[in-house]
Write a protein that holds these residues in place. Structure first.
Motif, PDB file in Angstrom:
ATOM      1  N   GLY A 147       0.829  -1.189   0.000  1.00  0.00           N
ATOM      2  CA  GLY A 147       0.000   0.000   0.000  1.00  0.00           C
ATOM      3  C   GLY A 147       0.865   1.241   0.000  1.00  0.00           C
ATOM      4  O   GLY A 147       1.967   1.261  -0.561  1.00  0.00           O
ATOM      5  N   SER A 148       0.399   2.290   0.673  1.00  0.00           N
ATOM      6  CA  SER A 148       1.183   3.523   0.728  1.00  0.00           C
ATOM      7  C   SER A 148       2.446   3.342   1.561  1.00  0.00           C
ATOM      8  O   SER A 148       3.527   3.817   1.182  1.00  0.00           O
ATOM      9  CB  SER A 148       0.336   4.659   1.315  1.00  0.00           C
ATOM     10  N   GLU A 149       2.314   2.617   2.692  1.00  0.00           N
ATOM     11  CA  GLU A 149       3.458   2.502   3.604  1.00  0.00           C
ATOM     12  C   GLU A 149       3.555   1.125   4.254  1.00  0.00           C
ATOM     13  O   GLU A 149       4.285   0.954   5.214  1.00  0.00           O
ATOM     14  CB  GLU A 149       3.350   3.573   4.704  1.00  0.00           C
ATOM     15  N   HIS A 150       2.806   0.141   3.761  1.00  0.00           N
ATOM     16  CA  HIS A 150       2.883  -1.189   4.373  1.00  0.00           C
ATOM     17  C   HIS A 150       2.892  -2.266   3.291  1.00  0.00           C
ATOM     18  O   HIS A 150       2.525  -2.028   2.137  1.00  0.00           O
ATOM     19  CB  HIS A 150       1.740  -1.419   5.359  1.00  0.00           C
ATOM     20  N   ILE A 151       3.338  -3.463   3.690  1.00  0.00           N
ATOM     21  CA  ILE A 151       3.536  -4.571   2.754  1.00  0.00           C
ATOM     22  C   ILE A 151       2.971  -5.856   3.353  1.00  0.00           C
ATOM     23  O   ILE A 151       3.102  -6.105   4.556  1.00  0.00           O
ATOM     24  CB  ILE A 151       5.037  -4.772   2.448  1.00  0.00           C
ATOM     25  N   LEU A 152       2.370  -6.694   2.504  1.00  0.00           N
ATOM     26  CA  LEU A 152       1.970  -8.053   2.858  1.00  0.00           C
ATOM     27  C   LEU A 152       2.687  -9.021   1.926  1.00  0.00           C
ATOM     28  O   LEU A 152       2.905  -8.705   0.753  1.00  0.00           O
ATOM     29  CB  LEU A 152       0.459  -8.252   2.703  1.00  0.00           C
ATOM     30  N   ALA A 153       3.030 -10.185   2.422  1.00  0.00           N
ATOM     31  CA  ALA A 153       3.701 -11.183   1.587  1.00  0.00           C
ATOM     32  C   ALA A 153       3.244 -12.585   1.953  1.00  0.00           C
ATOM     33  O   ALA A 153       3.056 -12.895   3.130  1.00  0.00           O
ATOM     34  CB  ALA A 153       5.216 -11.073   1.747  1.00  0.00           C
ATOM     35  N   LEU A 154       3.049 -13.423   0.936  1.00  0.00           N
ATOM     36  CA  LEU A 154       2.805 -14.848   1.127  1.00  0.00           C
ATOM     37  C   LEU A 154       4.134 -15.570   0.954  1.00  0.00           C
ATOM     38  O   LEU A 154       4.774 -15.456  -0.098  1.00  0.00           O
ATOM     39  CB  LEU A 154       1.781 -15.371   0.122  1.00  0.00           C
ATOM     40  N   VAL A 155       4.537 -16.310   1.988  1.00  0.00           N
ATOM     41  CA  VAL A 155       5.860 -16.912   2.017  1.00  0.00           C
ATOM     42  C   VAL A 155       5.730 -18.374   2.427  1.00  0.00           C
ATOM     43  O   VAL A 155       4.871 -18.740   3.242  1.00  0.00           O
ATOM     44  CB  VAL A 155       6.769 -16.164   3.030  1.00  0.00           C
ATOM     45  N   SER A 156       6.579 -19.215   1.856  1.00  0.00           N
ATOM     46  CA  SER A 156       6.567 -20.624   2.239  1.00  0.00           C
ATOM     47  C   SER A 156       7.051 -20.773   3.675  1.00  0.00           C
ATOM     48  O   SER A 156       7.967 -20.079   4.114  1.00  0.00           O
ATOM     49  CB  SER A 156       7.461 -21.436   1.297  1.00  0.00           C
ATOM     50  N   SER A 157       6.411 -21.681   4.400  1.00  0.00           N
ATOM     51  CA  SER A 157       6.812 -21.912   5.793  1.00  0.00           C
ATOM     52  C   SER A 157       8.034 -22.812   5.887  1.00  0.00           C
ATOM     53  O   SER A 157       8.632 -22.954   6.950  1.00  0.00           O
ATOM     54  CB  SER A 157       5.641 -22.542   6.573  1.00  0.00           C
ATOM     55  N   VAL A 158       8.418 -23.417   4.770  1.00  0.00           N
ATOM     56  CA  VAL A 158       9.613 -24.269   4.715  1.00  0.00           C
ATOM     57  C   VAL A 158      10.502 -23.752   3.594  1.00  0.00           C
ATOM     58  O   VAL A 158      10.113 -22.891   2.808  1.00  0.00           O
ATOM     59  CB  VAL A 158       9.246 -25.750   4.466  1.00  0.00           C
ATOM     60  N   GLU A 159      11.709 -24.291   3.508  1.00  0.00           N
ATOM     61  CA  GLU A 159      12.673 -23.776   2.533  1.00  0.00           C
ATOM     62  C   GLU A 159      12.226 -24.039   1.098  1.00  0.00           C
ATOM     63  O   GLU A 159      12.396 -23.216   0.218  1.00  0.00           O
ATOM     64  CB  GLU A 159      14.047 -24.403   2.781  1.00  0.00           C
ATOM     65  N   THR A 160      11.622 -25.202   0.846  1.00  0.00           N
ATOM     66  CA  THR A 160      11.156 -25.544  -0.494  1.00  0.00           C
ATOM     67  C   THR A 160       9.643 -25.459  -0.538  1.00  0.00           C
ATOM     68  O   THR A 160       8.944 -26.204   0.163  1.00  0.00           O
ATOM     69  CB  THR A 160      11.608 -26.966  -0.885  1.00  0.00           C
ATOM     70  N   HIS A 161       9.112 -24.565  -1.351  1.00  0.00           N
ATOM     71  CA  HIS A 161       7.668 -24.348  -1.443  1.00  0.00           C
ATOM     72  C   HIS A 161       6.996 -25.543  -2.121  1.00  0.00           C
ATOM     73  O   HIS A 161       7.414 -25.979  -3.195  1.00  0.00           O
ATOM     74  CB  HIS A 161       7.393 -23.073  -2.228  1.00  0.00           C
ATOM     75  N   THR A 162       5.935 -26.075  -1.494  1.00  0.00           N
ATOM     76  CA  THR A 162       5.238 -27.251  -2.036  1.00  0.00           C
ATOM     77  C   THR A 162       3.834 -26.947  -2.515  1.00  0.00           C
ATOM     78  O   THR A 162       3.170 -27.803  -3.072  1.00  0.00           O
ATOM     79  CB  THR A 162       5.167 -28.368  -0.973  1.00  0.00           C
ATOM     80  N   GLY A 163       3.329 -25.736  -2.286  1.00  0.00           N
ATOM     81  CA  GLY A 163       2.029 -25.371  -2.826  1.00  0.00           C
ATOM     82  C   GLY A 163       0.973 -25.060  -1.794  1.00  0.00           C
ATOM     83  O   GLY A 163       0.086 -24.247  -2.028  1.00  0.00           O
ATOM     84  N   SER A 164       0.991 -25.696  -0.629  1.00  0.00           N
ATOM     85  CA  SER A 164      -0.048 -25.458   0.389  1.00  0.00           C
ATOM     86  C   SER A 164       0.552 -25.083   1.740  1.00  0.00           C
ATOM     87  O   SER A 164      -0.092 -25.237   2.775  1.00  0.00           O
ATOM     88  CB  SER A 164      -0.920 -26.709   0.541  1.00  0.00           C
ATOM     89  N   ASP A 165       1.785 -24.606   1.716  1.00  0.00           N
ATOM     90  CA  ASP A 165       2.496 -24.322   2.966  1.00  0.00           C
ATOM     91  C   ASP A 165       2.685 -22.831   3.186  1.00  0.00           C
ATOM     92  O   ASP A 165       3.578 -22.406   3.898  1.00  0.00           O
ATOM     93  CB  ASP A 165       3.868 -25.008   2.935  1.00  0.00           C
ATOM     94  N   LEU A 166       1.827 -21.993   2.590  1.00  0.00           N
ATOM     95  CA  LEU A 166       2.028 -20.557   2.647  1.00  0.00           C
ATOM     96  C   LEU A 166       1.542 -19.955   3.956  1.00  0.00           C
ATOM     97  O   LEU A 166       0.506 -20.346   4.488  1.00  0.00           O
ATOM     98  CB  LEU A 166       1.310 -19.877   1.481  1.00  0.00           C
ATOM     99  N   VAL A 167       2.297 -18.982   4.442  1.00  0.00           N
ATOM    100  CA  VAL A 167       1.899 -18.177   5.591  1.00  0.00           C
ATOM    101  C   VAL A 167       1.984 -16.713   5.180  1.00  0.00           C
ATOM    102  O   VAL A 167       2.659 -16.363   4.198  1.00  0.00           O
ATOM    103  CB  VAL A 167       2.782 -18.450   6.824  1.00  0.00           C
ATOM    104  N   CYS A 168       1.317 -15.852   5.940  1.00  0.00           N
ATOM    105  CA  CYS A 168       1.222 -14.445   5.563  1.00  0.00           C
ATOM    106  C   CYS A 168       2.011 -13.571   6.539  1.00  0.00           C
ATOM    107  O   CYS A 168       1.835 -13.673   7.759  1.00  0.00           O
ATOM    108  CB  CYS A 168      -0.246 -14.014   5.540  1.00  0.00           C
ATOM    109  N   TYR A 169       2.872 -12.723   5.994  1.00  0.00           N
ATOM    110  CA  TYR A 169       3.656 -11.775   6.782  1.00  0.00           C
ATOM    111  C   TYR A 169       3.224 -10.352   6.449  1.00  0.00           C
ATOM    112  O   TYR A 169       2.714 -10.072   5.359  1.00  0.00           O
ATOM    113  CB  TYR A 169       5.144 -11.920   6.466  1.00  0.00           C
ATOM    114  N   SER A 170       3.479  -9.434   7.385  1.00  0.00           N
ATOM    115  CA  SER A 170       3.216  -8.020   7.132  1.00  0.00           C
ATOM    116  C   SER A 170       4.261  -7.175   7.846  1.00  0.00           C
ATOM    117  O   SER A 170       4.821  -7.587   8.866  1.00  0.00           O
ATOM    118  CB  SER A 170       1.812  -7.630   7.607  1.00  0.00           C
ATOM    119  N   TRP A 171       4.536  -5.979   7.302  1.00  0.00           N
ATOM    120  CA  TRP A 171       5.454  -5.047   7.956  1.00  0.00           C
ATOM    121  C   TRP A 171       5.262  -3.660   7.351  1.00  0.00           C
ATOM    122  O   TRP A 171       4.596  -3.483   6.340  1.00  0.00           O
ATOM    123  CB  TRP A 171       6.898  -5.510   7.850  1.00  0.00           C
ATOM    124  N   GLY A 172       5.848  -2.655   8.040  1.00  0.00           N
ATOM    125  CA  GLY A 172       5.693  -1.269   7.610  1.00  0.00           C
ATOM    126  C   GLY A 172       4.855  -0.480   8.600  1.00  0.00           C
ATOM    127  O   GLY A 172       4.751  -0.829   9.787  1.00  0.00           O
TER     128      GLY A 172
END
Length: 535
Positions: A202-227
């Motif tokens: 957005g104007s000053e914040h970010i969301l990201a979908l990131v794998s919870s493990v080192e190798t992404h398998t398709g259903s292991d996503l978690v959501c992070y935010s910062w800013g």
């Protein structure tokens, strides 16, 4: 062995839109043949057309290497910030144009009226996370533009950021939040060793979908935010800003809900997430959090939400395929063509002086109004919705039609008008000059030898042309049932003078005013052209 490959008509690809993006007051469309079109406000060069002039119709954006002018550049991704634009080519390189006060173009320089290559995506040392300089740059797989910042994900899953960005250092106690200007892409160190799959800002914040493990398998996503988090737009339960990405508990590894789409407004956020029911079916919901004073959270209140909450009044048993946020409104689309919007001025994002009935605190249905040739309110074969500051664009009919609504200033709706539209109106796509590039056959025998498909295509072009002319003059699509003159219906001949008199006689006051404005503007343009020719 039989060849089962499907032939794709290049002419069809040049008309098919595969994705869209909306900035503060401009829109981008990525076409199936790898070209890009833009329209709307041209200030700062955000359209990439070589000037700062507004464009009321889609205009092609030209890409070229200075040293390799003959090389074809195929674009596979686009994104729009407030006043700048990004594009991703099929060779993994990134292009940027528009506003550059904060380095959001990836260079320390002035605004750019045309696309320029973004450099600086070098390797990351796996031992200490430092950037390793090399002649070969990393290939980028995804780009995203926010307010005055830009982000990119490389093909190794690392996230890069530049422009007006949140700081990456842990703040001192009592330190206030402030953005830092970065002119070249830098990695987001926190995700080193993980795979970033999607990102929104957005104007000053970010969301990201990131794998919870080192190798992404398709259903292991978690959501992070910062800013910045002054309105709870990070969904972390408080209003304290975060310099370092933090996982949102609602979509962590223990949650039954899996996030799959993200969107950020100025100070609010939206997440599409699903969970598996007992019968193995998937339930899809929209979650919102952050600033809510204009109803942009869709939760029936103007209060802020510090944690994600479901937009409960959406129709159940649907699959949501796309979500986007404007400054103060939100829109979602289902797989069967339902479109809902909520937030400022009846979910259109318009300013209060537009007087469209006040803010929509819960989702309201955006109807197709039969523009797809049927009486239904759903949009056929939807693909994506994109929200600008105060306009919304929908891509449907498998990419062959675009609708827009909201603020029309500067031609941001792409329908040739500068008026606000409270209901969906067709974008003038494809551009007229492309519709008529084909040479017409010269003889009757040549004409009759055409197959039915070609004739149907020509009829479609003629209807599209009539719709564009009608929309430009009257501000609404051509209705075959009501707008064909009686003289043409009954006799097969068209009496222009009589049809003109009948039309003027039947026009109400508002339509007559619109006609007067249209022809006055057209006359001004003609006089200007004559003067330039004389000079």
């Amino acid at each position: 062995m039989e060849d089962t490959r499907t032939y794709v008509d290049p002419a069809s690809l040049s008309r098919k839109v595969v994705s869209i993006a909306a900035g503060e007051a401009h829109t981008l469309a990525l076409i199936g043949d790898g070209s890009v079109y833009s329209w709307g406000r041209g200030t700062f060069g955000r359209l990439g057309t070589g000037s700062e002039l507004d464009r009321l119709f889609p205009a092609k954006v030209e890409f070229s290497f200075n040293s390799r002018s003959d090389e074809t550049i195929k674009i596979v991704g686009v994104s729009a910030g407030s006043y700048h634009s990004l594009a991703l080519s099929d060779d993994g390189s990134v292009w940027s144009w528009g506003h550059n006060t904060y380095g959001q173009l990836g260079v320390n320089g002035e605004n750019s009226l045309v696309p320029s290559l973004v450099e600086g995506f070098h390797g990351i040392n796996p031992t200490d996370g430092s950037i390793t300089k090399s002649e070969t740059q990393l290939k980028i797989s995804s780009v995203k533009a926010g307010g005055n910042m830009s982000l990119a994900i490389d093909d190794l899953g690392s996230l890069w950021i530049w422009g007006n960005c949140p700081p990456q250092d842990t703040p001192n106690e009592g330190q206030e939040f402030s953005l830092l200007t970065t002119y070249t892409p830098i990695p987001v160190w926190h995700f080193h060793g993980q795979t970033v799959v999607k990102v929104a800002c957005g104007s000053e914040h970010i969301l990201a979908l990131v794998s919870s493990v080192e190798t992404h398998t398709g259903s292991d996503l978690v959501c992070y935010s910062w800013g910045n988090n002054n309105h709870g737009q990070l969904g972390l339960g408080d209003t304290e800003f975060r310099a370092v990405p933090e996982m949102i508990e609602t979509f962590n590894t223990e949650s039954s809900w899996v996030a799959y789409e993200l969107a950020c407004g100025a100070f609010h956020s939206s997440v599409l997430a699903y969970k598996k029911e007992e019968d193995d079916s998937l339930k899809s919901m929209c979650w919102t959090f952050g600033l809510g004073e204009n109803g942009q959270l869709g939760q029936g209140t103007t209060k802020k939400a510090l944690r994600p909450d479901m937009v409960r009044s959406l129709r159940v048993n649907i699959w949501l395929i796309s979500v986007d946020c404007g400054l103060f409104h939100t829109s979602v689309v289902s797989s069967v063509g339902d479109v809902w919007s909520w937030g400022m001025e009846n979910g259109l994002g318009l300013c209060p002086e537009a007087s469209e009935g006040g803010d929509a605190l819960t989702p309201r249905v955006i109807s197709c109004n039969g523009q797809n040739g049927s009486n239904g309110s759903n949009f056929p074969d939807p693909i994506q919705v994109a929200c600008g500051a105060a306009h919304t664009v929908l891509l449907a009919e498998n990419g062959y039609k675009l609708w827009s609504w909201g603020r029309g200033r500067s031609g941001v709706l792409g329908n040739g008008q500068v008026n606000d539209f409270f209901d969906p109106n067709l974008v003038l796509w494809p551009p007229l000059h492309e519709d008529f590039e084909k040479n017409e056959p010269q003889t009757i025998s040549e004409k009759s030898s055409k197959d039915v498909t070609e004739i149907e295509e020509e009829l479609y072009i003629m209807e599209h042309y009539a719709s564009i002319l009608h929309g430009s003059i009257f501000g609404k699509p051509f209705d075959k049932a009501n707008n064909i003159p009686d003289s043409l219906k009954n006799s097969g001949t068209f009496d222009v003078g009589k049809a003109w008199e009948d039309m003027l006689e039947s026009c109400d006051y508002d339509t007559l005013v619109r006609l007067e404005t249209f022809y006055r503007n057209m006359l001004v343009v003609v006089k200007d052209k004559i003067m330039k020719r004389k000079i």
